[in-house]
Design a protein around this motif. Structure first.
Motif, PDB file in Angstrom:
ATOM      1  N   THR A   1      10.265   2.700 -10.149  1.00 60.49           N
ATOM      2  CA  THR A   1      11.010   1.663  -9.428  1.00 60.49           C
ATOM      3  C   THR A   1      11.911   2.295  -8.381  1.00 60.49           C
ATOM      4  O   THR A   1      11.997   1.824  -7.245  1.00 60.49           O
ATOM      5  N   THR A   2      12.574   3.372  -8.733  1.00 56.36           N
ATOM      6  CA  THR A   2      13.448   4.076  -7.793  1.00 56.36           C
ATOM      7  C   THR A   2      12.650   4.653  -6.629  1.00 56.36           C
ATOM      8  O   THR A   2      13.080   4.566  -5.474  1.00 56.36           O
ATOM      9  N   ILE A   3      11.499   5.220  -6.923  1.00 58.59           N
ATOM     10  CA  ILE A   3      10.649   5.770  -5.862  1.00 58.59           C
ATOM     11  C   ILE A   3      10.251   4.676  -4.874  1.00 58.59           C
ATOM     12  O   ILE A   3      10.382   4.835  -3.659  1.00 58.59           O
ATOM     13  N   ILE A   4       9.791   3.562  -5.388  1.00 59.24           N
ATOM     14  CA  ILE A   4       9.339   2.467  -4.517  1.00 59.24           C
ATOM     15  C   ILE A   4      10.504   1.879  -3.733  1.00 59.24           C
ATOM     16  O   ILE A   4      10.407   1.654  -2.525  1.00 59.24           O
ATOM     17  N   LEU A   5      11.603   1.627  -4.407  1.00 59.48           N
ATOM     18  CA  LEU A   5      12.759   1.025  -3.740  1.00 59.48           C
ATOM     19  C   LEU A   5      13.293   1.928  -2.634  1.00 59.48           C
ATOM     20  O   LEU A   5      13.592   1.451  -1.528  1.00 59.48           O
ATOM     21  N   ASN A   6      13.408   3.207  -2.895  1.00 61.96           N
ATOM     22  CA  ASN A   6      13.875   4.134  -1.856  1.00 61.96           C
ATOM     23  C   ASN A   6      12.896   4.197  -0.687  1.00 61.96           C
ATOM     24  O   ASN A   6      13.309   4.273   0.472  1.00 61.96           O
TER      25      ASN A   6
ATOM     26  N   GLN B   1       0.823  -1.208   0.000  1.00 61.28           N
ATOM     27  CA  GLN B   1       0.000   0.000   0.000  1.00 61.28           C
ATOM     28  C   GLN B   1       0.861   1.262   0.000  1.00 61.28           C
ATOM     29  O   GLN B   1       0.574   2.224  -0.716  1.00 61.28           O
ATOM     30  N   GLU B   2       1.913   1.249   0.788  1.00 64.10           N
ATOM     31  CA  GLU B   2       2.784   2.421   0.852  1.00 64.10           C
ATOM     32  C   GLU B   2       3.529   2.647  -0.454  1.00 64.10           C
ATOM     33  O   GLU B   2       3.765   3.778  -0.847  1.00 64.10           O
ATOM     34  N   GLY B   3       3.898   1.571  -1.136  1.00 63.15           N
ATOM     35  CA  GLY B   3       4.554   1.706  -2.432  1.00 63.15           C
ATOM     36  C   GLY B   3       3.635   2.345  -3.460  1.00 63.15           C
ATOM     37  O   GLY B   3       4.042   3.240  -4.215  1.00 63.15           O
ATOM     38  N   VAL B   4       2.386   1.924  -3.477  1.00 66.87           N
ATOM     39  CA  VAL B   4       1.406   2.498  -4.407  1.00 66.87           C
ATOM     40  C   VAL B   4       1.164   3.968  -4.069  1.00 66.87           C
ATOM     41  O   VAL B   4       1.151   4.834  -4.948  1.00 66.87           O
TER      42      VAL B   4
ATOM     43  N   TYR C   1      10.889   1.753   0.308  1.00 69.60           N
ATOM     44  CA  TYR C   1      11.039   0.509   1.057  1.00 69.60           C
ATOM     45  C   TYR C   1      12.319   0.505   1.890  1.00 69.60           C
ATOM     46  O   TYR C   1      12.333   0.004   3.010  1.00 69.60           O
ATOM     47  N   ARG C   2      13.376   1.037   1.354  1.00 69.11           N
ATOM     48  CA  ARG C   2      14.617   1.114   2.132  1.00 69.11           C
ATOM     49  C   ARG C   2      14.436   1.983   3.365  1.00 69.11           C
ATOM     50  O   ARG C   2      14.941   1.669   4.441  1.00 69.11           O
ATOM     51  N   GLN C   3      13.719   3.093   3.213  1.00 66.35           N
ATOM     52  CA  GLN C   3      13.456   3.958   4.354  1.00 66.35           C
ATOM     53  C   GLN C   3      12.589   3.252   5.386  1.00 66.35           C
ATOM     54  O   GLN C   3      12.837   3.347   6.588  1.00 66.35           O
ATOM     55  N   LEU C   4      11.576   2.532   4.946  1.00 64.02           N
ATOM     56  CA  LEU C   4      10.747   1.755   5.867  1.00 64.02           C
ATOM     57  C   LEU C   4      11.582   0.721   6.617  1.00 64.02           C
ATOM     58  O   LEU C   4      11.428   0.529   7.823  1.00 64.02           O
ATOM     59  N   TYR C   5      12.480   0.047   5.895  1.00 66.00           N
ATOM     60  CA  TYR C   5      13.340  -0.966   6.496  1.00 66.00           C
ATOM     61  C   TYR C   5      14.259  -0.344   7.548  1.00 66.00           C
ATOM     62  O   TYR C   5      14.404  -0.865   8.646  1.00 66.00           O
ATOM     63  N   ARG C   6      14.877   0.808   7.198  1.00 66.06           N
ATOM     64  CA  ARG C   6      15.761   1.480   8.159  1.00 66.06           C
ATOM     65  C   ARG C   6      14.989   1.914   9.397  1.00 66.06           C
ATOM     66  O   ARG C   6      15.474   1.752  10.527  1.00 66.06           O
ATOM     67  N   THR C   7      13.818   2.455   9.213  1.00 64.62           N
ATOM     68  CA  THR C   7      13.008   2.895  10.340  1.00 64.62           C
ATOM     69  C   THR C   7      12.649   1.719  11.240  1.00 64.62           C
ATOM     70  O   THR C   7      12.758   1.812  12.463  1.00 64.62           O
ATOM     71  N   CYS C   8      12.240   0.632  10.647  1.00 61.08           N
ATOM     72  CA  CYS C   8      11.885  -0.555  11.413  1.00 61.08           C
ATOM     73  C   CYS C   8      13.094  -1.113  12.163  1.00 61.08           C
ATOM     74  O   CYS C   8      12.996  -1.486  13.322  1.00 61.08           O
ATOM     75  N   LYS C   9      14.230  -1.136  11.494  1.00 62.24           N
ATOM     76  CA  LYS C   9      15.456  -1.640  12.114  1.00 62.24           C
ATOM     77  C   LYS C   9      15.869  -0.749  13.291  1.00 62.24           C
ATOM     78  O   LYS C   9      16.262  -1.241  14.341  1.00 62.24           O
ATOM     79  N   ASN C  10      15.754   0.573  13.125  1.00 62.34           N
ATOM     80  CA  ASN C  10      16.080   1.496  14.212  1.00 62.34           C
ATOM     81  C   ASN C  10      15.132   1.315  15.384  1.00 62.34           C
ATOM     82  O   ASN C  10      15.561   1.360  16.548  1.00 62.34           O
ATOM     83  N   ASP C  11      13.851   1.106  15.110  1.00 56.20           N
ATOM     84  CA  ASP C  11      12.886   0.870  16.183  1.00 56.20           C
ATOM     85  C   ASP C  11      13.224  -0.391  16.964  1.00 56.20           C
ATOM     86  O   ASP C  11      13.144  -0.413  18.192  1.00 56.20           O
ATOM     87  N   ILE C  12      13.620  -1.427  16.264  1.00 55.38           N
ATOM     88  CA  ILE C  12      13.981  -2.679  16.935  1.00 55.38           C
ATOM     89  C   ILE C  12      15.216  -2.477  17.811  1.00 55.38           C
ATOM     90  O   ILE C  12      15.270  -2.939  18.948  1.00 55.38           O
ATOM     91  N   ASN C  13      16.206  -1.740  17.303  1.00 50.67           N
ATOM     92  CA  ASN C  13      17.407  -1.471  18.095  1.00 50.67           C
ATOM     93  C   ASN C  13      17.081  -0.628  19.327  1.00 50.67           C
ATOM     94  O   ASN C  13      17.622  -0.870  20.410  1.00 50.67           O
ATOM     95  N   LEU C  14      16.214   0.372  19.183  1.00 47.66           N
ATOM     96  CA  LEU C  14      15.820   1.184  20.329  1.00 47.66           C
ATOM     97  C   LEU C  14      15.087   0.357  21.376  1.00 47.66           C
ATOM     98  O   LEU C  14      15.325   0.513  22.574  1.00 47.66           O
ATOM     99  N   LYS C  15      14.202  -0.539  20.938  1.00 47.48           N
ATOM    100  CA  LYS C  15      13.500  -1.407  21.879  1.00 47.48           C
ATOM    101  C   LYS C  15      14.467  -2.336  22.609  1.00 47.48           C
ATOM    102  O   LYS C  15      14.341  -2.558  23.806  1.00 47.48           O
TER     103      LYS C  15
END
Length: 142
Positions: free
Chosen positions: A83-88, A58-61, A90-104
């Protein structure tokens, strides 16, 4: 447009027709399906494990729909642009999720150390006092 393949030439024609008439429901549906297919393909190809697949689709669309007005066919191909818009995104979503996990993880570690130091502080032994101060010094950097 097919359900499994996006032809760049047809994709660009569809985008141009969307830019000319953004209220046309058929064109909106077609372009949304193309963005969905592109998002799904990228998500499967890169296998982002920490992000929820349905939310990411949904976020990619939505990322593509929010930037479709910026597309300029003279500067590049539609397939590469989106493709570049979607990939970037998704990378931002991944980084945000990874940072949240590290903070927790750090928060939980601090809670555990806080409980351990309160146990050590409860005793009057000089050895326990030294251990407590060392634990606090080691974890103050977090």
């Amino acid at each position: 447009m097919g359900n499994e393949y996006i032809n760049n030439r047809d994709f660009e024609v569809l985008i141009r027709s969307y830019l000319e008439e953004p209220d046309d429901e058929d064109v909106k549906r077609e372009i949304t399906l193309c963005f969905y297919l592109l998002s799904d393909t990228i998500l499967r190809a890169f296998n982002f494990k920490l992000i929820d697949k349905e939310d990411a689709l949904q976020e990619g669309v939505l990322a593509c729909l929010s930037k479709v007005e910026r597309f300029d066919p003279d500067r590049g191909k539609a397939f590469n642009w989106f493709t570049t818009i979607i990939l970037n995104h998704y990378r931002q979503l991944y980084r945000t999720c990874k940072n949240d996990i590290n903070l927790k993880r750090k928060y939980i570690e601090r809670q555990i150390i806080g409980k351990a130091t309160s146990i050590f502080e409860g005793s009057s032994s000089e050895l326990d006092q030294n251990v407590t101060s060392r634990i606090r010094r080691n974890f103050e950097q977090y």
